[in-house]
Design an enzyme around this catalytic site. Structure first.
Site, PDB file in Angstrom:
ATOM      1  N   LYS A   1     -11.096   1.402   0.517  1.00 19.92           N
ATOM      2  CA  LYS A   1      -9.729   2.096   0.108  1.00 19.92           C
ATOM      3  C   LYS A   1      -9.815   2.454  -1.415  1.00 19.92           C
ATOM      4  CE  LYS A   1      -4.740   1.129  -0.524  1.00 19.92           C
ATOM      5  NZ  LYS A   1      -3.790   0.079  -0.852  1.00 19.92           N
TER       6      LYS A   1
ATOM      7  N   ASP B   1      -2.458  -8.087  -0.557  1.00 18.96           N
ATOM      8  CA  ASP B   1      -2.708  -7.468  -1.921  1.00 18.96           C
ATOM      9  C   ASP B   1      -1.995  -8.024  -3.000  1.00 18.96           C
ATOM     10  OD1 ASP B   1      -3.363  -5.857  -4.041  1.00 18.96           O
ATOM     11  OD2 ASP B   1      -2.279  -4.319  -3.385  1.00 18.96           O
ATOM     12  N   ASP B   2      -0.748  -7.782  -3.277  1.00 14.80           N
ATOM     13  CA  ASP B   2      -0.173  -8.414  -4.427  1.00 14.80           C
ATOM     14  C   ASP B   2       0.153 -10.122  -3.931  1.00 14.80           C
ATOM     15  OD1 ASP B   2       0.378  -6.263  -5.606  1.00 14.80           O
ATOM     16  OD2 ASP B   2       2.513  -5.968  -5.100  1.00 14.80           O
TER      17      ASP B   2
ATOM     18  N   GLN C   1       4.435   2.795  -0.471  1.00 15.48           N
ATOM     19  CA  GLN C   1       3.326   3.391  -1.469  1.00 15.48           C
ATOM     20  C   GLN C   1       2.163   4.252  -1.137  1.00 15.48           C
ATOM     21  OE1 GLN C   1       2.331   0.599  -5.001  1.00 15.48           O
ATOM     22  NE2 GLN C   1       0.142   0.960  -3.960  1.00 15.48           N
TER      23      GLN C   1
ATOM     24  N   GLU D   1      -2.835   9.220  -6.531  1.00 18.34           N
ATOM     25  CA  GLU D   1      -3.885   8.816  -5.971  1.00 18.34           C
ATOM     26  C   GLU D   1      -4.536   9.984  -5.082  1.00 18.34           C
ATOM     27  OE1 GLU D   1      -4.455   4.827  -4.110  1.00 18.34           O
ATOM     28  OE2 GLU D   1      -3.791   4.090  -5.725  1.00 18.34           O
TER      29      GLU D   1
ATOM     30  N   SER E   1       1.134  -0.868  -9.424  1.00 16.24           N
ATOM     31  CA  SER E   1       1.930  -1.938  -8.702  1.00 16.24           C
ATOM     32  C   SER E   1       1.241  -3.131  -8.630  1.00 16.24           C
ATOM     33  CB  SER E   1       2.179  -1.297  -7.396  1.00 16.24           C
ATOM     34  OG  SER E   1       1.135  -1.419  -6.594  1.00 16.24           O
TER      35      SER E   1
ATOM     36  N   LYS F   1      -9.876  -6.236  -5.080  1.00 13.74           N
ATOM     37  CA  LYS F   1      -9.683  -5.646  -6.071  1.00 13.74           C
ATOM     38  C   LYS F   1     -10.290  -6.612  -7.248  1.00 13.74           C
ATOM     39  CE  LYS F   1      -5.515  -2.887  -5.258  1.00 13.74           C
ATOM     40  NZ  LYS F   1      -4.170  -3.163  -5.304  1.00 13.74           N
TER      41      LYS F   1
ATOM     42  N   ARG G   1      -8.192   1.042  -7.626  1.00 12.02           N
ATOM     43  CA  ARG G   1      -6.757   0.932  -8.244  1.00 12.02           C
ATOM     44  C   ARG G   1      -6.039   2.368  -8.138  1.00 12.02           C
ATOM     45  NH1 ARG G   1      -5.220  -4.345  -9.520  1.00 12.02           N
ATOM     46  NH2 ARG G   1      -3.211  -3.400  -9.124  1.00 12.02           N
ATOM     47  N   SER G   2      -4.930   2.606  -8.766  1.00  7.13           N
ATOM     48  CA  SER G   2      -4.149   3.897  -9.006  1.00  7.13           C
ATOM     49  C   SER G   2      -4.786   4.451 -10.173  1.00  7.13           C
ATOM     50  CB  SER G   2      -2.829   3.592  -8.862  1.00  7.13           C
ATOM     51  OG  SER G   2      -2.262   3.003  -9.716  1.00  7.13           O
TER      52      SER G   2
ATOM     53  N   ASP H   1       0.468   1.146   3.099  1.00  4.05           N
ATOM     54  CA  ASP H   1       0.738   0.106   2.240  1.00  4.05           C
ATOM     55  C   ASP H   1       2.021   0.050   1.695  1.00  4.05           C
ATOM     56  OD1 ASP H   1       0.632  -1.720  -0.041  1.00  4.05           O
ATOM     57  OD2 ASP H   1      -0.732  -0.762  -1.212  1.00  4.05           O
TER      58      ASP H   1
HETATM   59  P1  PGA Z   1      -2.238  -0.116  -7.797  1.00  4.38           P
HETATM   60  O1  PGA Z   1      -2.096   0.149  -5.998  1.00  4.38           O
HETATM   61  O2  PGA Z   1      -3.558   0.179  -8.223  1.00  4.38           O
HETATM   62  O3  PGA Z   1      -1.415   0.999  -8.397  1.00  4.38           O
HETATM   63  O4  PGA Z   1      -1.836  -1.340  -8.018  1.00  4.38           O
HETATM   64  C1  PGA Z   1      -3.124   0.262  -5.120  1.00  4.38           C
HETATM   65  C2  PGA Z   1      -2.626  -0.768  -4.034  1.00  4.38           C
HETATM   66  O5  PGA Z   1      -1.311  -1.317  -4.234  1.00  4.38           O
HETATM   67  O6  PGA Z   1      -3.340  -0.936  -3.278  1.00  4.38           O
HETATM   68 ZN    ZN Z   2      -1.396  -2.446  -2.278  1.00  2.00          ZN
END
Ligand code: PGA
Ligand code: ZN
Length: 427
Positions: free
Chosen positions: A393, A317-318, A166, A210, A45, A342, A371-372, A247
């Site tokens: 995390k 995050d995003d 999520q 995860e 994501s 990240k 990450r996932s 999240d």
């Molecule tokens: P992702 O999700 O690594 O699949 O992007 C992790 C998160 O959103 O924290």
């Molecule tokens: Zn996230």
């Protein structure tokens, strides 16, 4: 420059991640003979502002091959770094960024860059004869260990959208040490599994990407409620000893002011979605909410933070994609009060550190995150400890690519003994 830390060779290869996809591993060898190795993670994501995770496309491996990214390390990044001093991370990373020369790392690949950047750091630490976390640490004195934020139920893109949110995580905030924190998490994980079994009538459940329990529940709120009951059943006081972190990853199901909750069979406008989320935060022991609104919904995002920001951690995050300029902008607008860090969202350790520092300057909490799509690589743990991140995390406490990280954190705590203190969240 020390004669032993000149970069002699940079080698890359395709290896595998936890979702059965190829990823980039880089191995750096220095003139003194020490080596450093790192593997790029991958997200499912992703924020639209992230560095490009370069994939080959075509028919091989569903298009997910990374042969081009591997070749870029071998033929472009390696030669650009030849004889550079591995101890000068900022110079190394600027060289990587210049070699790519695009704003989103789309030419050589953010995955090629981040694996190279991290491998150089490992090599420099090895040459200095210290663990990476110690190499990265600027100051002295007590070491701050990050509070674990651990997934108990998976959802969203990590569980075929069986529920929309999520991550349903726990924060063992009352624990005194990492060892105790993870023990509490394990108790909550088992008890929540028992709650889910009671409700579904199924004895066992699958796991999401995860490692959290597969969300065998009737909707988003039911998952939060099951987790709350799990915390109680494990014998902890919800909120005080163990709180919940969500999240939402709202960009995955929302945008343009509309939020389509498939698991609840409802479509809401931004205000109605915000109200519903605020209701869940009031009803359940929720201490942290990540990406509550979509990344294009900055006004409602900020309204959410205004409503609960004094008592709840609101994580970008995003929204912020580990980008210092975006963190500065979000801090000025009051959009969030904590940053998910990240490194592969931005491409190099130096840039990730700049985003981390921007968050610190703004008085935000920092959560260093995997990450996932992960591997046995534990660099992220060393970054969290070395930089003094507030939380860590890395998904759940099952699956080897997750336990590799928690076990590394346990080793660091064990070796430090009384010289380490576990950080406790402010909210
Ligand atoms: P992702 O999700 O690594 O699949 O992007 C992790 C998160 O959103 O924290
Ligand atoms: Zn996230």
């Amino acid at each position: 420059m020390s004669t032993t830390t000149a970069i002699e060779s940079v080698h890359a290869r395709e290896v595998w991640d936890s979702r059965g996809r190829p990823t980039v591993e880089v191995e750096v060898t220095l003139s003194g003979g020490t080596t450093g190795r790192a593997i790029a993670p991958a997200g499912a994501s992703r924020g639209s502002g992230e560095a490009v995770d370069l994939r080959d496309g075509g028919s091989r491996l569903g298009g997910f091959g990374v042969r081009a990214a591997v070749a870029h390390v071998e033929t472009t990044l390696g030669p650009a770094l030849h004889h550079a001093d591995a101890a000068e991370q900022a110079y190394v990373d600027a060289t990587l960024v210049d070699a790519d020369a695009t704003p989103d790392k789309s030419r050589l690949g953010g995955n090629a860059l981040v694996a190279t950047s991290m491998a150089v750091a490992h090599a420099a630490a090895a040459a200095a004869g210290v663990p990476l976390w110690m190499w990265l640490r600027g100051d002295t004195g007590d070491v701050r260990l990050p509070m674990p934020e651990v997934q108990v139920i998976g959802g969203g893109a990590h569980a075929h959208r069986r529920v929309d949110l999520q991550d349903f995580m726990v924060v063992p905030r009352g624990a005194a040490t990492v060892a105790q924190a993870l023990e509490w998490v394990a108790e909550c994980y088992a008890a929540t599994g028992a709650v889910l079994s009671d409700r579904s009538g199924r004895v066992t459940h699958g796991v999401a990407d995860e490692g959290g329990h597969w969300p065998d529940v009737g909707g988003n709120e039911a998952a939060i409620e099951a987790l709350t009951r799990g915390i109680e059943r494990a014998g902890f006081e919800p909120g005080r000893e163990v709180s919940i972190a969500l999240d939402v990853a709202a960009s995955e199901f929302g945008g343009g002011g509309r939020y389509r909750l498939a698991a609840d069979d409802v479509e809401l406008d931004a205000d109605a979605w915000c109200e519903r989320l605020l209701g869940w935060v009031d009803t359940y022991p929720v201490s942290s909410v990540e990406d509550p609104l979509a990344e294009d919904d900055l006004d409602t995002f900020a309204a959410f933070t205004r409503a609960v920001g004094d008592r709840v951690q609101v994580v970008g995050d995003d929204l912020t994609v580990t980008n210092a300029a975006r963190v500065d902008a979000a801090a000025a607008a009051g959009t969030a009060n904590a940053l998910l860090v990240k490194p592969n969202q931005v491409g190099t350790l130096t840039e990730a550190r700049a985003a981390f520092d921007a968050a610190r300057r703004a008085g935000w909490e920092t959560i260093v995150s995997a990450r996932s799509g992960e591997t046995e690589d534990v660099t992220i743990v060393h970054l969290a400890v070395g930089w003094g991140g507030d939380q860590l995390k890395v998904g759940s406490i099952t699956r080897g690519e997750r336990t590799a990280k928690w076990n590394e954190l346990l080793r660091i705590e064990d070796r430090l003994g009384a010289a380490a203190t576990l950080q406790h969240p402010r909210r």
